[in-house]
Design an enzyme around this catalytic site. Structure first.
Site, PDB file in Angstrom:
ATOM      1  N   ASP A  33     139.575  23.089  68.532  1.00 41.56           N
ATOM      2  CA  ASP A  33     140.339  23.215  67.040  1.00 41.56           C
ATOM      3  C   ASP A  33     141.507  23.824  67.182  1.00 41.56           C
ATOM      4  O   ASP A  33     141.853  24.567  68.271  1.00 41.56           O
ATOM      5  CB  ASP A  33     139.562  23.681  66.140  1.00 41.56           C
ATOM      6  CG  ASP A  33     139.796  23.194  64.779  1.00 41.56           C
ATOM      7  OD1 ASP A  33     140.698  21.983  64.705  1.00 41.56           O
ATOM      8  OD2 ASP A  33     139.425  23.676  63.719  1.00 41.56           O
ATOM      9  N   ASN A  81     137.124  11.987  63.364  1.00 48.23           N
ATOM     10  CA  ASN A  81     138.714  11.893  63.628  1.00 48.23           C
ATOM     11  C   ASN A  81     139.378  10.409  63.430  1.00 48.23           C
ATOM     12  O   ASN A  81     140.528  10.279  63.538  1.00 48.23           O
ATOM     13  CB  ASN A  81     138.852  12.395  65.048  1.00 48.23           C
ATOM     14  CG  ASN A  81     138.915  14.070  65.426  1.00 48.23           C
ATOM     15  OD1 ASN A  81     138.417  14.499  66.252  1.00 48.23           O
ATOM     16  ND2 ASN A  81     139.053  14.522  64.290  1.00 48.23           N
TER      17      ASN A  81
HETATM   18  C1  FPP Z   1     141.258  19.485  66.930  1.00 44.99           C
HETATM   19  O1  FPP Z   1     142.623  19.982  66.643  1.00 44.99           O
HETATM   20  C2  FPP Z   1     141.504  18.939  68.122  1.00 44.99           C
HETATM   21  C3  FPP Z   1     141.508  17.620  68.408  1.00 44.99           C
HETATM   22  C4  FPP Z   1     140.980  16.524  67.389  1.00 44.99           C
HETATM   23  C5  FPP Z   1     141.665  16.742  69.787  1.00 44.99           C
HETATM   24  C6  FPP Z   1     141.204  17.575  70.795  1.00 44.99           C
HETATM   25  C7  FPP Z   1     141.545  16.919  72.140  1.00 44.99           C
HETATM   26  C8  FPP Z   1     142.330  17.328  72.687  1.00 44.99           C
HETATM   27  C9  FPP Z   1     142.817  18.679  73.167  1.00 44.99           C
HETATM   28  C10 FPP Z   1     142.769  16.126  73.940  1.00 44.99           C
HETATM   29  C11 FPP Z   1     142.506  16.360  75.283  1.00 44.99           C
HETATM   30  C12 FPP Z   1     141.080  16.684  75.517  1.00 44.99           C
HETATM   31  C13 FPP Z   1     140.746  16.284  76.764  1.00 44.99           C
HETATM   32  C14 FPP Z   1     139.293  16.717  77.106  1.00 44.99           C
HETATM   33  C15 FPP Z   1     141.363  16.032  77.907  1.00 44.99           C
HETATM   34  P1  FPP Z   1     143.279  19.689  65.235  1.00 44.99           P
HETATM   35  O2  FPP Z   1     144.238  18.534  65.498  1.00 44.99           O
HETATM   36  O3  FPP Z   1     142.008  19.456  64.205  1.00 44.99           O
HETATM   37  O4  FPP Z   1     144.129  21.063  64.882  1.00 44.99           O
HETATM   38  P2  FPP Z   1     144.273  21.705  63.272  1.00 44.99           P
HETATM   39  O5  FPP Z   1     142.864  22.128  63.048  1.00 44.99           O
HETATM   40  O6  FPP Z   1     145.524  22.645  63.662  1.00 44.99           O
HETATM   41  O7  FPP Z   1     144.750  20.607  62.737  1.00 44.99           O
END
Ligand code: FPP
Length: 194
Positions: A4, A52
């Site tokens: 996250d 998501n």
């Molecule tokens: C949450 O951060 C993260 C995600 C929804 C996506 C995680 C995915 C990756 C890092 C892509 C690559 C993964 C692999 C396994 C290659 P957020 O966007 O919710 O962050 P925030 O809480 O700051 O809004």
């Protein structure tokens, strides 16, 4: 690991949220290598939760492309390090090209035995548990072991991954967000602001 904080990380630096995901994907390589060195048997990364889908379509699209690129570019590296790739979650709502990339990565790494890298895409624990419970009900009843097999089947997971020992969530939130709820029954929880 619940990865996250990518969006906030990027926004704090004046960059678009999807740039945060690109940096998150780069960080994944270091995490996978460190876990393999530490003799972790199974590492599960929460890359895309079923919730998501509610994000702006541009962000969803960027994430899907990122995941597909990761699978196609990193599979060779995983074979070299004997890391088995397994994607858990629903596949019926993923684009066909991503499903093909998943199937290819899983097939090419099927004999790798050093560590299992599970990537959760369109994953929702509640959905999986409910679906497994419906299947258990159809067959009468199930023991915990039988239920875990049903759950693995629903998730497309390799069987017998065992319970989660340690759950890590980055980004400061202290919640499970529908991640591996059954498997975390006895897990140690570690939340970090990073
Ligand atoms: C949450 O951060 C993260 C995600 C929804 C996506 C995680 C995915 C990756 C890092 C892509 C690559 C993964 C692999 C396994 C290659 P957020 O966007 O919710 O962050 P925030 O809480 O700051 O809004």
């Amino acid at each position: 690991i619940i990865m996250d904080g990518n969006g906030r990380w990027a926004q704090r630096r004046g960059m678009p949220r999807s740039t945060g995901h690109i940096h998150g994907a780069k960080a994944v390589n270091g995490i996978v290598e460190a876990a393999a060195r530490a003799d972790v048997r199974t590492l599960t990364l929460y890359a895309f939760s079923s919730d998501n889908w509610g994000r702006p379509s541009l962000e969803v699209d960027a994430l899907m492309r990122l995941l597909q690129r990761y699978l196609t570019t990193e599979t060779r590296q995983c074979i070299e390090q004997s890391i088995r790739i397994n994607v858990i979650g629903r596949r019926d709502r993923l684009r066909p090209s991503l499903v093909r990339a998943i199937e290819q990565s899983e097939r090419l790494t099927a004999d790798c035995s050093r560590m299992c890298l599970r990537i959760a895409i369109d994953y929702s624990s509640q959905h999986s548990i409910l679906e497994a419970a419906c299947r258990a009900a159809r067959s009468g009843r199930a023991s915990i072991e039988e239920f875990e097999h049903l759950l693995a089947d629903v998730d497309h997971s390799v069987p017998n991954t065992g319970a989660v020992d340690l759950l890590i969530r980055t980004g400061g939130e202290q919640r499970l967000s529908d991640f591996l709820l059954w498997d975390c029954a006895y897990a140690e929880l570690y939340f970090t602001d990073r």
